[in-house]
Design a protein around this motif. Sequence first.
Motif, PDB file in Angstrom:
ATOM      1  N   ASP A 418      14.008 -43.798  54.092  1.00 12.65           N
ATOM      2  CA  ASP A 418      14.412 -43.890  52.688  1.00 12.65           C
ATOM      3  C   ASP A 418      15.811 -43.330  52.482  1.00 12.65           C
ATOM      4  OD1 ASP A 418      13.663 -44.454  49.855  1.00 12.65           O
ATOM      5  OD2 ASP A 418      13.989 -42.295  49.672  1.00 12.65           O
ATOM      6  N   CYS A 419      16.129 -42.263  53.203  1.00 15.60           N
ATOM      7  CA  CYS A 419      17.466 -41.672  53.116  1.00 15.60           C
ATOM      8  C   CYS A 419      18.523 -42.676  53.583  1.00 15.60           C
ATOM      9  CB  CYS A 419      17.533 -40.400  53.956  1.00 15.60           C
ATOM     10  SG  CYS A 419      19.156 -39.618  53.999  1.00 15.60           S
ATOM     11  N   ILE A 420      18.254 -43.366  54.682  1.00 18.58           N
ATOM     12  CA  ILE A 420      19.195 -44.373  55.193  1.00 18.58           C
ATOM     13  C   ILE A 420      19.404 -45.475  54.156  1.00 18.58           C
ATOM     14  CG2 ILE A 420      19.504 -46.145  56.969  1.00 18.58           C
ATOM     15  CD1 ILE A 420      17.920 -44.266  58.863  1.00 18.58           C
ATOM     16  N   ARG A 421      18.297 -45.898  53.543  1.00 14.48           N
ATOM     17  CA  ARG A 421      18.399 -46.947  52.518  1.00 14.48           C
ATOM     18  C   ARG A 421      19.199 -46.469  51.310  1.00 14.48           C
ATOM     19  NH1 ARG A 421      15.732 -47.958  48.046  1.00 14.48           N
ATOM     20  NH2 ARG A 421      14.275 -46.239  48.432  1.00 14.48           N
ATOM     21  N   GLN A 422      18.953 -45.224  50.889  1.00 13.18           N
ATOM     22  CA  GLN A 422      19.680 -44.676  49.746  1.00 13.18           C
ATOM     23  C   GLN A 422      21.171 -44.517  50.056  1.00 13.18           C
ATOM     24  OE1 GLN A 422      18.556 -44.138  46.790  1.00 13.18           O
ATOM     25  NE2 GLN A 422      16.441 -43.489  46.788  1.00 13.18           N
ATOM     26  N   ILE A 423      21.474 -44.122  51.289  1.00 10.50           N
ATOM     27  CA  ILE A 423      22.876 -44.015  51.696  1.00 10.50           C
ATOM     28  C   ILE A 423      23.558 -45.375  51.591  1.00 10.50           C
ATOM     29  CG2 ILE A 423      24.391 -43.672  53.699  1.00 10.50           C
ATOM     30  CD1 ILE A 423      22.599 -41.361  54.541  1.00 10.50           C
ATOM     31  N   ALA A 424      22.876 -46.408  52.085  1.00  7.96           N
ATOM     32  CA  ALA A 424      23.457 -47.756  52.033  1.00  7.96           C
ATOM     33  C   ALA A 424      23.678 -48.209  50.591  1.00  7.96           C
ATOM     34  CB  ALA A 424      22.541 -48.743  52.762  1.00  7.96           C
ATOM     35  N   ASN A 425      22.743 -47.893  49.696  1.00 11.62           N
ATOM     36  CA  ASN A 425      22.913 -48.250  48.283  1.00 11.62           C
ATOM     37  C   ASN A 425      24.145 -47.570  47.698  1.00 11.62           C
ATOM     38  OD1 ASN A 425      20.619 -49.814  48.370  1.00 11.62           O
ATOM     39  ND2 ASN A 425      19.277 -48.256  47.504  1.00 11.62           N
ATOM     40  N   SER A 426      24.313 -46.284  48.015  1.00  4.09           N
ATOM     41  CA  SER A 426      25.480 -45.550  47.508  1.00  4.09           C
ATOM     42  C   SER A 426      26.767 -46.106  48.105  1.00  4.09           C
ATOM     43  CB  SER A 426      25.348 -44.062  47.848  1.00  4.09           C
ATOM     44  OG  SER A 426      24.207 -43.501  47.241  1.00  4.09           O
ATOM     45  N   VAL A 427      26.705 -46.457  49.403  1.00  6.72           N
ATOM     46  CA  VAL A 427      27.898 -47.007  50.064  1.00  6.72           C
ATOM     47  C   VAL A 427      28.286 -48.335  49.440  1.00  6.72           C
ATOM     48  CG1 VAL A 427      28.779 -47.943  52.238  1.00  6.72           C
ATOM     49  CG2 VAL A 427      27.514 -45.805  52.230  1.00  6.72           C
ATOM     50  N   SER A 428      27.300 -49.148  49.085  1.00  6.66           N
ATOM     51  CA  SER A 428      27.605 -50.434  48.459  1.00  6.66           C
ATOM     52  C   SER A 428      28.403 -50.243  47.180  1.00  6.66           C
ATOM     53  CB  SER A 428      26.300 -51.191  48.161  1.00  6.66           C
ATOM     54  OG  SER A 428      25.595 -51.460  49.355  1.00  6.66           O
ATOM     55  N   GLY A 429      27.973 -49.290  46.347  1.00 11.95           N
ATOM     56  CA  GLY A 429      28.724 -48.993  45.127  1.00 11.95           C
ATOM     57  C   GLY A 429      30.090 -48.410  45.420  1.00 11.95           C
ATOM     58  N   ALA A 430      30.157 -47.526  46.423  1.00 16.04           N
ATOM     59  CA  ALA A 430      31.442 -46.905  46.774  1.00 16.04           C
ATOM     60  C   ALA A 430      32.421 -47.943  47.308  1.00 16.04           C
ATOM     61  CB  ALA A 430      31.213 -45.804  47.808  1.00 16.04           C
ATOM     62  N   LEU A 431      31.934 -48.885  48.124  1.00 10.71           N
ATOM     63  CA  LEU A 431      32.818 -49.933  48.652  1.00 10.71           C
ATOM     64  C   LEU A 431      33.367 -50.813  47.530  1.00 10.71           C
ATOM     65  CD1 LEU A 431      30.930 -51.064  51.881  1.00 10.71           C
ATOM     66  CD2 LEU A 431      33.111 -49.860  51.749  1.00 10.71           C
TER      67      LEU A 431
END
Length: 809
Positions: A418-431
């Motif tokens: 879940d942490c990996i998935r949440q990181i990817a979600n945050s990265v998508s917004g950051a990108l």
Amino acid sequence: MKHFMNLVLIKNIYIGIPMAALICYLFLLFCFLNVAEKSSEVRDLKAILSALLSWTGGAVLMRLQISPGIQFWYHVSLMGLFTIPILIYGFLFHYLDIRGKDRFLDGCMAVTVSVVLLNVFTGCILPPPEVQIMANGGISYHYHAKTGIWLLAAAEIILLVYVTLLAHKKIGGQLEYRKKLGPLLIGTLLIMGGNILCVMPWSGDFPFDTLGGVGMAVCFVYIIYKQYLFSFSMRATTGAVYLIAVVVAFLPMIILEPNIDHVIGQTDSFTKQFITVFVVLQCLWMVLVMSYARKWLERILYQKKKHIVESLVEFQDMAASILNKKELYQKIRSTVSSAVPDSYARIFEKRDDHFVECTADGDRVLDIEEEARLRSFCGTGGIHKKPEIAVFKYDDKIYGFLYVELHRKNRLIYDEADCIRQIANSVSGALKNISAYEKVYQVSIHDELTGLYNRSYCSEFMKNLDIKEHPTGMIYLDMDNFKLYNDLYGEETGDQILRWSASQVQNLCSDKMSVFRVGSNEFLIIAEESRKEILLSFARLIQNTILEQKEDKPKVIQPITFSIGIAWDKNMAESARKLFRQARRAAFYAKGNGKNRIEIYEKSFEGQEQSREKGYEQVTPTIFALMAAVDAKDSFTFEHSENVSGYAMKLAAKMGLPKDDIQTAKVAGLLHDIGKIGIPESILKKKGKLTDEEYEVMKTHVENSIEMIHFLPNMNYVIPAVLSHHERYDGKGYPGGVKGMDIPLLGRILAVCDSFDAMVSRRAYKDALSVEYAIGELEKGKGTQFDPDVAEAFIELIEEDPSFQVKAS
């Protein structure tokens, strides 16, 4: 089981009622068993419930005659009973924020415990009850109160009244508090009243004491159910689960107790009780061990989850403000490494329909086999199924993905995935933020007209450039005669020339060169190269390329050329800014030495300045050509300029100015009215007084003069004098309204010389005035139109030099 139910509910009401109260208090305590709150109210509530359990539990075990015997459990029950009011008062004080009473309550508690312990040894308060066997086989208990119990009851009543008054004073008119705390005080009265009734001679066998305890339990349930003091829904579920667990845990003992004779044979009552107690203690021990094991495991899992959550929250907080991909990817690696032990984060980015791995050391292009395997994996949808892979996606497009490579045998747990998935979600917004920022940032650092980096970014670039660590060379390009292009062909053509020239320079530059527009018609190339020969060769390439005739080259008669300066030696420049100034200075010398030239900055340039005399000599033909053009338009202006030049040179010498300033005064006198070439003849030669509109046009000759002087190489030093020769000492002049000593000295000198010659010379609109009249006007103008010292020096010069009289005549 039947034997137990008969014992509890039918044959002995003394056991049934306390058992009901015990179950009720167990349920309430279990409701708060897992509460994470650290407030004093919750701690006090747990203490009250523990005391109530001690009282009712002791009463039940006493009535069941469980070892170690009636007296032991009686005194346990009595200790719980007498401490209940003190604990309730403590809860009230904390809830109502009544301060300064902690020592008082501690004292009351100490006295209470001491009295109960004294009663254990002496029976001076309330000795253990007398056991009587009833006709139906049941057991009844009769209490024989001593005088001490009435004293203790009186003390408890006084304490209750005192606490009630304190609470009443604190609550005042706040009915909400009365509504919440009223049932708690009623429950306390029920306990005290029930126990007092129990010791009365006429009370009989009815268990008033435990009935009061049931009343207290009802009050507690009512308070919690109404959510007056605490939220109830989740706690009721917790209490019910724990209570069921306890009942299930004790079922074997309930079944064993009536059938123990069948299990181990006939035995005496003491042995039965011993075995029963042993089983109960074993059950309690198992529950305790399991409880601690569960808490220990929960603590470990909680700490791990807490660490993962903290790492994730920290990443999410930082990701929102990161505006650089490299920094973002480095933060991903550190966060994954921290949240997922024995792992390594690999980041892949999709660029132009192929994938690139973004490593800490830079981008790595995948080989053909890796690319094919990755495309096959993406095509089958595996990229969305694997918990160790999380996709970077925004605006319905995949921009890359995170792959967590495990260096351990066990797989990812749910929280890690879940942490990996949440990181990817945050990265998508950051990108997405970075992409938007990059677009805005690129616009902010590029010149709108040429597309080159602009001057502000050049300053930022040089600030971060260490020329001592990295080989650096600079080429400064200053376009020759640019203002002439604007004046002759218009600004649109001037812009076309700039765009074309910039594109030619940009196309010649390699990836190791950065090109900036640092002025209206000036470019700078910063190269990762410090070898003079290579920089010179490249500058010549630029020079030749610009001179070539090309189809897209703007059509102008004059050739497009640059004066180019090169700076390369880090030993002569301690910083990039210094190297920039050296390149600009070399370009200045190239322009001064004939334009369309290349100059390399050398050590001999340090402190060297071109002589103003030499600069004047170089442009003398141009100056006199311009003055001839003025003369053709207005002969008075040509003669006036020569006269002012001579007067200014003599006045500057009389005032003791340096040689360079005398030369400046001479040249400024020649050039101060050169801008009149742009004034219509109808205004220049008008015989009458100028209208306000015509006077405003005439005043523009100052700005015109300055613009024309800009075309003369190495003549900018005369601009301050020319610009200020119509300023007045009192600040009422033009074009800037400057006053007093803020006017340049040479400008004040020109003002006096210009006015004197205007008065003593003939014009189309007036005859020449006498020198005496002019001197009188200079006297009058001291401190208003003229600098008093300069005017006085000029008057002395007139009186000393007979040539002034001759010129005036």
